[in-house]
Motif scaffolding. Structure first.
Motif, PDB file in Angstrom:
ATOM      1  N   VAL A 215       0.845  -1.190   0.000  1.00  0.00           N
ATOM      2  CA  VAL A 215       0.000   0.000   0.000  1.00  0.00           C
ATOM      3  C   VAL A 215       0.881   1.241   0.000  1.00  0.00           C
ATOM      4  O   VAL A 215       1.768   1.393   0.845  1.00  0.00           O
ATOM      5  CB  VAL A 215      -0.918   0.019   1.243  1.00  0.00           C
ATOM      6  N   GLU A 216       0.641   2.091  -0.953  1.00  0.00           N
ATOM      7  CA  GLU A 216       1.235   3.423  -1.020  1.00  0.00           C
ATOM      8  C   GLU A 216       0.337   4.253  -1.913  1.00  0.00           C
ATOM      9  O   GLU A 216      -0.617   3.724  -2.480  1.00  0.00           O
ATOM     10  CB  GLU A 216       2.667   3.399  -1.567  1.00  0.00           C
ATOM     11  N   ASP A 217       0.615   5.523  -2.040  1.00  0.00           N
ATOM     12  CA  ASP A 217      -0.172   6.368  -2.926  1.00  0.00           C
ATOM     13  C   ASP A 217       0.680   6.761  -4.127  1.00  0.00           C
ATOM     14  O   ASP A 217       1.916   6.647  -4.107  1.00  0.00           O
ATOM     15  CB  ASP A 217      -0.666   7.622  -2.198  1.00  0.00           C
ATOM     16  N   ILE A 218       0.003   7.211  -5.176  1.00  0.00           N
ATOM     17  CA  ILE A 218       0.645   7.592  -6.433  1.00  0.00           C
ATOM     18  C   ILE A 218      -0.030   8.856  -6.947  1.00  0.00           C
ATOM     19  O   ILE A 218      -1.259   8.996  -6.849  1.00  0.00           O
ATOM     20  CB  ILE A 218       0.515   6.464  -7.485  1.00  0.00           C
ATOM     21  N   ARG A 219       0.758   9.742  -7.504  1.00  0.00           N
ATOM     22  CA  ARG A 219       0.202  10.943  -8.125  1.00  0.00           C
ATOM     23  C   ARG A 219       0.408  10.841  -9.628  1.00  0.00           C
ATOM     24  O   ARG A 219       1.527  10.635 -10.094  1.00  0.00           O
ATOM     25  CB  ARG A 219       0.868  12.205  -7.557  1.00  0.00           C
ATOM     26  N   GLY A 220      -0.682  10.978 -10.377  1.00  0.00           N
ATOM     27  CA  GLY A 220      -0.599  10.765 -11.815  1.00  0.00           C
ATOM     28  C   GLY A 220      -0.245   9.305 -12.061  1.00  0.00           C
ATOM     29  O   GLY A 220      -0.805   8.406 -11.450  1.00  0.00           O
ATOM     30  N   ARG A 221       0.688   9.078 -12.957  1.00  0.00           N
ATOM     31  CA  ARG A 221       1.193   7.718 -13.174  1.00  0.00           C
ATOM     32  C   ARG A 221       2.708   7.710 -13.028  1.00  0.00           C
ATOM     33  O   ARG A 221       3.418   6.951 -13.696  1.00  0.00           O
ATOM     34  CB  ARG A 221       0.739   7.199 -14.543  1.00  0.00           C
ATOM     35  N   VAL A 222       3.179   8.539 -12.106  1.00  0.00           N
ATOM     36  CA  VAL A 222       4.608   8.624 -11.813  1.00  0.00           C
ATOM     37  C   VAL A 222       4.950   7.587 -10.753  1.00  0.00           C
ATOM     38  O   VAL A 222       4.318   7.539  -9.693  1.00  0.00           O
ATOM     39  CB  VAL A 222       4.993  10.031 -11.320  1.00  0.00           C
ATOM     40  N   HIS A 223       5.947   6.763 -11.038  1.00  0.00           N
ATOM     41  CA  HIS A 223       6.297   5.694 -10.108  1.00  0.00           C
ATOM     42  C   HIS A 223       7.150   6.236  -8.958  1.00  0.00           C
ATOM     43  O   HIS A 223       8.368   6.046  -8.902  1.00  0.00           O
ATOM     44  CB  HIS A 223       7.030   4.566 -10.840  1.00  0.00           C
ATOM     45  N   ARG A 224       6.478   6.901  -8.046  1.00  0.00           N
ATOM     46  CA  ARG A 224       7.101   7.351  -6.809  1.00  0.00           C
ATOM     47  C   ARG A 224       6.119   7.094  -5.676  1.00  0.00           C
ATOM     48  O   ARG A 224       5.013   7.639  -5.671  1.00  0.00           O
ATOM     49  CB  ARG A 224       7.480   8.833  -6.856  1.00  0.00           C
ATOM     50  N   HIS A 225       6.536   6.262  -4.710  1.00  0.00           N
ATOM     51  CA  HIS A 225       5.660   5.878  -3.622  1.00  0.00           C
ATOM     52  C   HIS A 225       5.444   7.055  -2.674  1.00  0.00           C
ATOM     53  O   HIS A 225       6.404   7.646  -2.165  1.00  0.00           O
ATOM     54  CB  HIS A 225       6.251   4.699  -2.847  1.00  0.00           C
ATOM     55  N   LEU A 226       4.162   7.372  -2.432  1.00  0.00           N
ATOM     56  CA  LEU A 226       3.771   8.446  -1.534  1.00  0.00           C
ATOM     57  C   LEU A 226       3.014   7.886  -0.345  1.00  0.00           C
ATOM     58  O   LEU A 226       2.445   6.781  -0.410  1.00  0.00           O
ATOM     59  CB  LEU A 226       2.874   9.452  -2.264  1.00  0.00           C
ATOM     60  N   ILE A 227       2.989   8.631   0.742  1.00  0.00           N
ATOM     61  CA  ILE A 227       2.212   8.257   1.915  1.00  0.00           C
ATOM     62  C   ILE A 227       0.741   8.131   1.519  1.00  0.00           C
ATOM     63  O   ILE A 227       0.208   8.997   0.812  1.00  0.00           O
ATOM     64  CB  ILE A 227       2.400   9.312   3.012  1.00  0.00           C
ATOM     65  N   PRO A 228       0.056   7.061   1.916  1.00  0.00           N
ATOM     66  CA  PRO A 228      -1.359   6.912   1.572  1.00  0.00           C
ATOM     67  C   PRO A 228      -2.174   8.140   1.973  1.00  0.00           C
ATOM     68  O   PRO A 228      -2.060   8.643   3.088  1.00  0.00           O
ATOM     69  CB  PRO A 228      -1.783   5.675   2.379  1.00  0.00           C
ATOM     70  N   GLY A 229      -2.992   8.605   1.031  1.00  0.00           N
ATOM     71  CA  GLY A 229      -3.793   9.790   1.248  1.00  0.00           C
ATOM     72  C   GLY A 229      -3.202  11.044   0.635  1.00  0.00           C
ATOM     73  O   GLY A 229      -3.853  12.081   0.595  1.00  0.00           O
ATOM     74  N   GLU A 230      -1.960  10.948   0.116  1.00  0.00           N
ATOM     75  CA  GLU A 230      -1.301  12.122  -0.446  1.00  0.00           C
ATOM     76  C   GLU A 230      -1.226  12.100  -1.971  1.00  0.00           C
ATOM     77  O   GLU A 230      -0.577  12.952  -2.567  1.00  0.00           O
ATOM     78  CB  GLU A 230       0.105  12.266   0.153  1.00  0.00           C
ATOM     79  N   GLY A 231      -1.894  11.131  -2.574  1.00  0.00           N
ATOM     80  CA  GLY A 231      -1.884  11.036  -4.027  1.00  0.00           C
ATOM     81  C   GLY A 231      -3.284  10.889  -4.581  1.00  0.00           C
ATOM     82  O   GLY A 231      -4.230  11.475  -4.051  1.00  0.00           O
ATOM     83  N   GLU A 232      -3.409  10.086  -5.644  1.00  0.00           N
ATOM     84  CA  GLU A 232      -4.673  10.001  -6.377  1.00  0.00           C
ATOM     85  C   GLU A 232      -5.282   8.602  -6.398  1.00  0.00           C
ATOM     86  O   GLU A 232      -6.285   8.374  -7.067  1.00  0.00           O
ATOM     87  CB  GLU A 232      -4.441  10.478  -7.823  1.00  0.00           C
ATOM     88  N   VAL A 233      -4.709   7.663  -5.671  1.00  0.00           N
ATOM     89  CA  VAL A 233      -5.281   6.321  -5.607  1.00  0.00           C
ATOM     90  C   VAL A 233      -6.633   6.392  -4.894  1.00  0.00           C
ATOM     91  O   VAL A 233      -6.769   7.047  -3.855  1.00  0.00           O
ATOM     92  CB  VAL A 233      -4.334   5.358  -4.860  1.00  0.00           C
ATOM     93  N   ASP A 234      -7.625   5.731  -5.456  1.00  0.00           N
ATOM     94  CA  ASP A 234      -8.979   5.760  -4.894  1.00  0.00           C
ATOM     95  C   ASP A 234      -9.101   4.662  -3.840  1.00  0.00           C
ATOM     96  O   ASP A 234      -9.470   3.521  -4.131  1.00  0.00           O
ATOM     97  CB  ASP A 234     -10.014   5.569  -6.003  1.00  0.00           C
ATOM     98  N   PHE A 235      -8.809   5.016  -2.611  1.00  0.00           N
ATOM     99  CA  PHE A 235      -8.809   4.026  -1.549  1.00  0.00           C
ATOM    100  C   PHE A 235     -10.212   3.597  -1.135  1.00  0.00           C
ATOM    101  O   PHE A 235     -10.385   2.510  -0.567  1.00  0.00           O
ATOM    102  CB  PHE A 235      -8.017   4.548  -0.344  1.00  0.00           C
ATOM    103  N   ARG A 236     -11.221   4.400  -1.411  1.00  0.00           N
ATOM    104  CA  ARG A 236     -12.585   3.953  -1.104  1.00  0.00           C
ATOM    105  C   ARG A 236     -12.982   2.776  -2.002  1.00  0.00           C
ATOM    106  O   ARG A 236     -13.618   1.818  -1.553  1.00  0.00           O
ATOM    107  CB  ARG A 236     -13.568   5.116  -1.249  1.00  0.00           C
ATOM    108  N   GLU A 237     -12.598   2.850  -3.273  1.00  0.00           N
ATOM    109  CA  GLU A 237     -12.873   1.719  -4.174  1.00  0.00           C
ATOM    110  C   GLU A 237     -12.068   0.497  -3.751  1.00  0.00           C
ATOM    111  O   GLU A 237     -12.545  -0.635  -3.839  1.00  0.00           O
ATOM    112  CB  GLU A 237     -12.550   2.105  -5.612  1.00  0.00           C
ATOM    113  N   ILE A 238     -10.848   0.722  -3.318  1.00  0.00           N
ATOM    114  CA  ILE A 238     -10.012  -0.386  -2.837  1.00  0.00           C
ATOM    115  C   ILE A 238     -10.656  -1.032  -1.616  1.00  0.00           C
ATOM    116  O   ILE A 238     -10.723  -2.265  -1.504  1.00  0.00           O
ATOM    117  CB  ILE A 238      -8.592   0.118  -2.531  1.00  0.00           C
TER     118      ILE A 238
END
Length: 295
Positions: A215-238
């Protein structure tokens, strides 16, 4: 559902392993993913050290979510963070053999530590492979699965952007070809986002074959792991997909990008995940920071 949360020690590569484990427990995680590479556990690990680590985990009450054998930089002195080390699909037979020995040693280490899951990757395609990379990888997996059978160890392939097994369809294809009940996925939700797979859809398509989840977050489609909640991954759907498929494994925070401040990153990540998956009777949406960017 109330899943268990783990934190990978690959966020703590500037810390000794024992101190990393103490920190992860103090943060409140239920489990830990152990990096099987420098600077933590490099196989073959001496038996005395295995006993030390196993004893420390027991004292701390930390379960092992996964043994992360995704890289083997220890086999390539001076390798940088973007170098996976020798791979199972290298055109150099010596490199393939070295990596396979490394993975087999990790399988034995998993048994000695009482771990139930190990993960591995294919490595990037080698332009010199003459189209044989996939066959080499499948052959190596056969050896790994035979070794894993002895202890009922589950092996999860992690697909990685730019690797030979680099997306969901590639992963599913290899799992079908090897056709072993102990072979499944170490599903990295951020990787799914980067390569254009829907993370929630990946969970559903791999239902029953996900042994651990990164589990990590992502902004756009750039492969850089971000703290969950700081990017664009839809965690509600997950969350919905996890509930629908009955996933009961660990959600393992993987933030090797946060080596400068792993405790802070872990604190923020665990707070986010706990707000997303509250204890029974809690408000699911209470305190949850935005799960997707606002307009």
């Amino acid at each position: 559902m109330t899943p268990r949360f783990a934190y990978s020690t690959n966020a703590y590569t500037r810390w000794p392993l024992d101190e990393a484990l103490e920190s992860i427990r103090q943060l409140g995680f239920d489990g830990v993913e152990l990096l099987v590479d420098t600077p933590h556990l490099v196989p073959p690990v001496p038996p005395a050290r295995v006993l030390e680590v196993r004893g420390l985990l027991a004292r701390l009450g930390l379960a092992i979510s996964n043994l992360n054998v995704n890289t083997s930089r220890a086999l390539r002195p001076g390798a940088g963070e973007s170098d996976p080390g020798p791979t199972l699909v290298s055109a150099d037979p010596g490199e393939r053999e070295a990596r396979l020995r490394y993975v087999l040693d990790a399988v034995r280490l998993a048994g000695d530590l009482g771990a139930g899951v190990v993960s591995l990757t294919s490595g990037p395609p080698d332009p010199r492979d003459g189209g044989r990379g996939r066959a080499w990888f499948v052959s190596a997996l056969g050896d790994v699965m035979r070794a894993a059978e002895a202890s009922g160890l589950r092996v999860g392939i992690e697909y990685e952007p730019g690797f030979l097994v680099g997306d969901l369809e590639g992963l599913l294809s290899v799992i079908r070809e090897v056709d072993h009940p102990l072979l499944g996925a170490n599903l990295d939700l951020g990787h799914a986002q980067v390569v254009g797979d829907d993370p929630a859809g990946a969970i559903r398509k791999l239902a029953g074959r996900v042994w651990n989840m990164h589990v990590e977050d992502i902004r756009g489609r750039v492969h850089r792991h971000l703290i969950p909640g700081e990017g664009e991954v839809d965690f509600r759907e997950i969350r919905s997909a996890l509930v629908d498929t009955g996933y009961d494994g660990f959600l393992t925070v993987e933030l090797y990008t946060c080596a400068e401040a792993p405790a802070r990153a872990g604190t923020l990540s665990l707070a986010f995940l706990r707000s997303l998956f509250p204890t029974p009777g809690g408000d699911q949406n209470s305190g949850v920071r935005p799960l997707t960017p606002g307009p």
